[in-house]
Design an enzyme around this catalytic site. Structure first.
Site, mmCIF file in Angstrom:
data_model
loop_
_atom_site.group_PDB
_atom_site.id
_atom_site.type_symbol
_atom_site.label_atom_id
_atom_site.label_comp_id
_atom_site.label_asym_id
_atom_site.label_seq_id
_atom_site.Cartn_x
_atom_site.Cartn_y
_atom_site.Cartn_z
ATOM 1 N N GLU A 169 -25.852 -24.683 -55.582
ATOM 2 C CA GLU A 169 -24.802 -25.251 -54.780
ATOM 3 C C GLU A 169 -24.223 -26.664 -55.205
ATOM 4 O OE1 GLU A 169 -23.762 -23.718 -52.256
ATOM 5 O OE2 GLU A 169 -25.243 -22.238 -51.561
ATOM 6 N N ARG A 203 -20.064 -26.779 -55.901
ATOM 7 C CA ARG A 203 -19.472 -27.550 -55.044
ATOM 8 C C ARG A 203 -18.951 -28.815 -55.594
ATOM 9 N NH1 ARG A 203 -21.453 -26.312 -48.826
ATOM 10 N NH2 ARG A 203 -22.821 -24.374 -49.123
ATOM 11 N N ASP A 239 -24.397 -11.671 -55.769
ATOM 12 C CA ASP A 239 -22.946 -11.761 -55.963
ATOM 13 C C ASP A 239 -22.107 -12.332 -56.978
ATOM 14 O OD1 ASP A 239 -23.853 -14.102 -54.912
ATOM 15 O OD2 ASP A 239 -22.988 -14.107 -53.012
ATOM 16 N N GLU A 260 -15.117 -14.719 -47.909
ATOM 17 C CA GLU A 260 -15.281 -13.899 -48.937
ATOM 18 C C GLU A 260 -14.069 -12.603 -48.455
ATOM 19 O OE1 GLU A 260 -18.741 -16.169 -49.196
ATOM 20 O OE2 GLU A 260 -17.924 -15.051 -47.352
ATOM 21 N N THR A 317 -16.696 -19.669 -57.835
ATOM 22 C CA THR A 317 -17.416 -18.978 -56.606
ATOM 23 C C THR A 317 -17.132 -19.854 -55.171
ATOM 24 O OG1 THR A 317 -18.909 -17.430 -55.777
ATOM 25 C CG2 THR A 317 -19.890 -19.535 -56.758
#
Length: 669
Positions: free
Chosen positions: A289, A293, A422, A556, A642
């Site tokens: 994360e 980010r 994913d 998504e 992503t």
């Protein structure tokens, strides 16, 4: 004396009046020229104004791409009503204007929204004013400036109104701007006249949503990670805890930039410069994360602007993550204490395993960081991960979600294109794209993985809906996560970027999955999709368990709408996106921000009181781009990480900003 006086008085009076008229005319012309020049300086040399349109009702375009004179002229040249002579005349006018600007040393359009200080001598200002006044005079027979296939009039490039909330002020640049970098974030885009479609009304609504989310975050949670809109206080239970990391600021800043929200962008940049640091944070942060980010967000801002502040901050964060890679295999742990360097995995993750979607979702950021810093260490770290995954035996060609970083062996045989798996597959395709399609190893691994998934995990429901199921120990669950809805765009992007034996199947499945995710939305009373949905003889695309019925502002599905729109220009994808905007406004909007929902199947669902940072970074960005022109972040020049942070494609994008290699890997700790 009287006769003489009576004759000369009218003459003097007339002469005086004529003089005043001439003086007023000269003053007016000078004033207009000065205003024009001031507006051009203030709005980044938008010098093609009057040649675009004189329509007073034209809608103000908010993004930098379409307001840049280059693209304004490209649009004009694409107009159906233009004759060849008119096109040549405009091209010549533009070339002459650009030459005069270079001769006069007029400032180029700035990197970042901040503009470099203008230092032009008085005589140059006067000459420039006269030149611009002549150049921008519209020809009498100028056709209306509409783009082919779009009935909405184009905005005037010379519109001197400030960008939203900008106050019309000229911004001094940060001292760390790289003076050798290209001057525009999107200056090299190629305008495709056949796809010049902008839905101004819908896109402006998304901008208003962004303003609402940002302003309330600023009011009630500034510097904290996320906002609790109902409580009107910071969200301290986020994945980044109560530390002042400004997750919403870093995550949402490139969205503000793309939307043209100048004042808000400057606020965020100022906070990052003054406050953002991990030096005094003693917390176990998620490597995954934090990378997508913070590192990803900073890298995008550096690519857009050339502002060295962002490169330094990205490297600062990445360096704090490096201790997590100190394992026997090079597969990083999931968590790292950014002060002590102690790293570990989650206790629940299959016997101390690392998670595929986490350690497999570092390649874009670390590879690009190596290229812009000249330090190969970051690329080496993720290349080690790549080699482990390439060489390890894969059961039936599939990747389980868990891998032990000490032994290099798979954990439990659970495969998913949703949670836990994913974005690993996403980064295989996008690493190949980011490399300018030279990283053949990544593309080969992507194709091999997708073919296995098509065979073992993609299914069609009795009602004809395509879905990708989780697979546990050779048993299909017939469940699809909302997180897996990104794969509609992923399959379609794989089809569009290379012709091979799987191209048609990729596109068919990509469209099918996107349609299924849309069905999961419209089959709920809120018109928003659940966290997971199932398929059986009795039910399709519907959540059955209470813990699957929530919606937390996820992006998504909208990501796939955006990608499929760009690749097909099928209007239904925009229609579906607008349905979602209306649903978000009806059910998720509060007076103080946006919240997720606890149950999408209730007519009046309870809100969860969390405005996720990815709502600003991803959800609103993809919706904004869905209603924008293809020349805004074109897919042949940018890849999205992503977290929806766009990174430039090597060899295709002038804003890649690659630095020379300065440090051998052996010198880096």
């Amino acid at each position: 004396m009287c006769p003489k006086t009576s004759k000369t008085t009218p003459l003097l009076l007339i002469a005086g009046i004529c003089f005043v008229i001439i003086l007023v005319g000269i003053t007016g012309i000078t004033l207009i020229n000065n205003i024009n020049l001031s507006n051009i300086i203030r709005l980044n040399e938008k010098v093609a104004s009057d040649s675009v349109s004189n329509n007073e009702n034209q809608i103000k375009e908010l993004n930098y791409v379409n307001n840049h004179p280059r693209n304004v002229y490209l649009k004009l040249n694409a107009s159906n009503g233009d004759s060849g002579e008119e096109k040549m005349q405009r091209e010549q006018e533009l070339q002459e204007l650009q030459e005069q600007q270079e001769q006069l040393e007029l400032p180029k359009i700035s990197a970042v929204i901040g503009v470099r200080k203008l230092k032009v001598r008085d005589n140059q200002l006067k000459a420039a004013s006269e030149a611009i006044s002549v150049q921008t005079s519209p020809p009498p027979s100028s056709p209306p400036s509409t783009s082919p296939g779009d009935s909405t009039p184009l905005p005037s490039a010379g519109d001197s109104s400030p960008l939203p909330s900008s106050g019309g002020s000229t911004v001094s640049p940060p001292s760390s701007v790289d003076e050798d970098s290209p001057p525009l974030p999107f200056g090299g885009v190629k305008y495709n006249a056949s796809s010049g479609l902008i839905d101004y009304e819908k896109r402006n609504q998304v901008v208003k949503m962004m303003e609402h989310a940002w302003h309330n975050y600023k009011l009630y949670a500034w510097g904290k990670n996320e906002l609790r809109p109902l409580s009107q206080r910071p969200h301290s239970a986020s994945i980044f805890g109560a530390y002042d990391l400004g997750a919403t600021i870093v995550d949402g800043l490139d969205t503000l930039y793309i939307m043209g929200l100048e004042k808000e962008y400057r606020e965020g940049r100022d906070w990052i410069e003054r406050k953002f640091s991990l030096d005094n944070i003693s917390a176990e942060l998620s490597v995954f994360e934090t990378n997508i980010r913070f590192v990803g967000g900073m890298l995008t801002l550096y690519a857009f602007t050339g502002d060295a502040l962002y490169k330094e901050k990205a490297q600062h964060v990445a360096d704090k993550l490096l201790p997590a890679f100190q394992t026997p295999t090079g597969i990083p742990y999931a968590l790292v204490n950014t002060k002590t360097g102690v790293a570990k995995n989650y206790g629940w993750a299959s016997g101390g395993s690392s998670i595929l979607s986490e350690f497999g979702t570092l390649h874009l950021e670390f590879a690009y960081l190596s290229d812009i810093t000249g330090n190969p260490l970051y690329r080496e770290r993720v290349q080690t991960i790549r080699q482990v995954l390439k060489e390890i035996e894969k059961p039936k060609g599939l990747y389980p979600n868990f891998l032990n970083p000490k032994t290099g062996k798979w954990g439990q045989l659970h495969m998913s294109l949703g949670a836990l798996g994913d974005s690993y597959y996403e980064y295989l395709l996008k690493a190949w794209l980011q490399s300018g399609q030279t990283d053949e190893e990544a593309r080969e691994m992507y194709d091999e993985a997708m073919v296995a998934i098509l065979d073992k995990m993609v299914r069609t429901s009795p009602g004809g809906l395509t879905y990708v199921s989780d697979l546990k120990f050779d048993r299909l669950e017939h469940k699809m996560d909302h997180l897996a809805c990104f794969s509609g765009g992923l399959f379609a992007l794989g089809a569009a970027t290379r012709q091979n034996d799987y191209t048609d199947k990729y596109m068919e499945v990509g469209k099918g999955i996107t349609n299924t995710c849309h069905e999961s939305y419209i089959r709920a009373p809120t018109q928003l999709g659940p966290e997971a949905f199932r398929f059986s003889e009795a039910v399709e695309a519907r959540a059955l368990r209470s813990q699957e019925k929530y919606y937390i502002l996820r992006p998504e599905t909208f990501e796939s709408y955006f990608v499929l729109w760009r690749l097909t220009h099928d209007q239904k994808y925009r229609d579906w996106g607008w349905e979602a905007v209306l649903a978000l406004e009806k059910h998720c909007r509060t007076p103080h921000g946006y919240c997720g929902l606890r149950n999408v199947y209730q007519q009046e669902p309870q809100k969860d009181d969390v405005q996720q940072s990815f709502f600003l970074a991803e959800t609103l960005k993809y919706l904004y781009l869905l209603f924008s022109d293809d020349s805004v972040l074109p897919l042949d020049e940018w890849v999205f990480n992503t977290e929806a942070h766009p990174l430039p494609i090597k060899g295709a994008n002038a804003y890649y900003r690659q630095a020379p290699v300065t440090l051998p890997a052996s010198n880096a700790s």
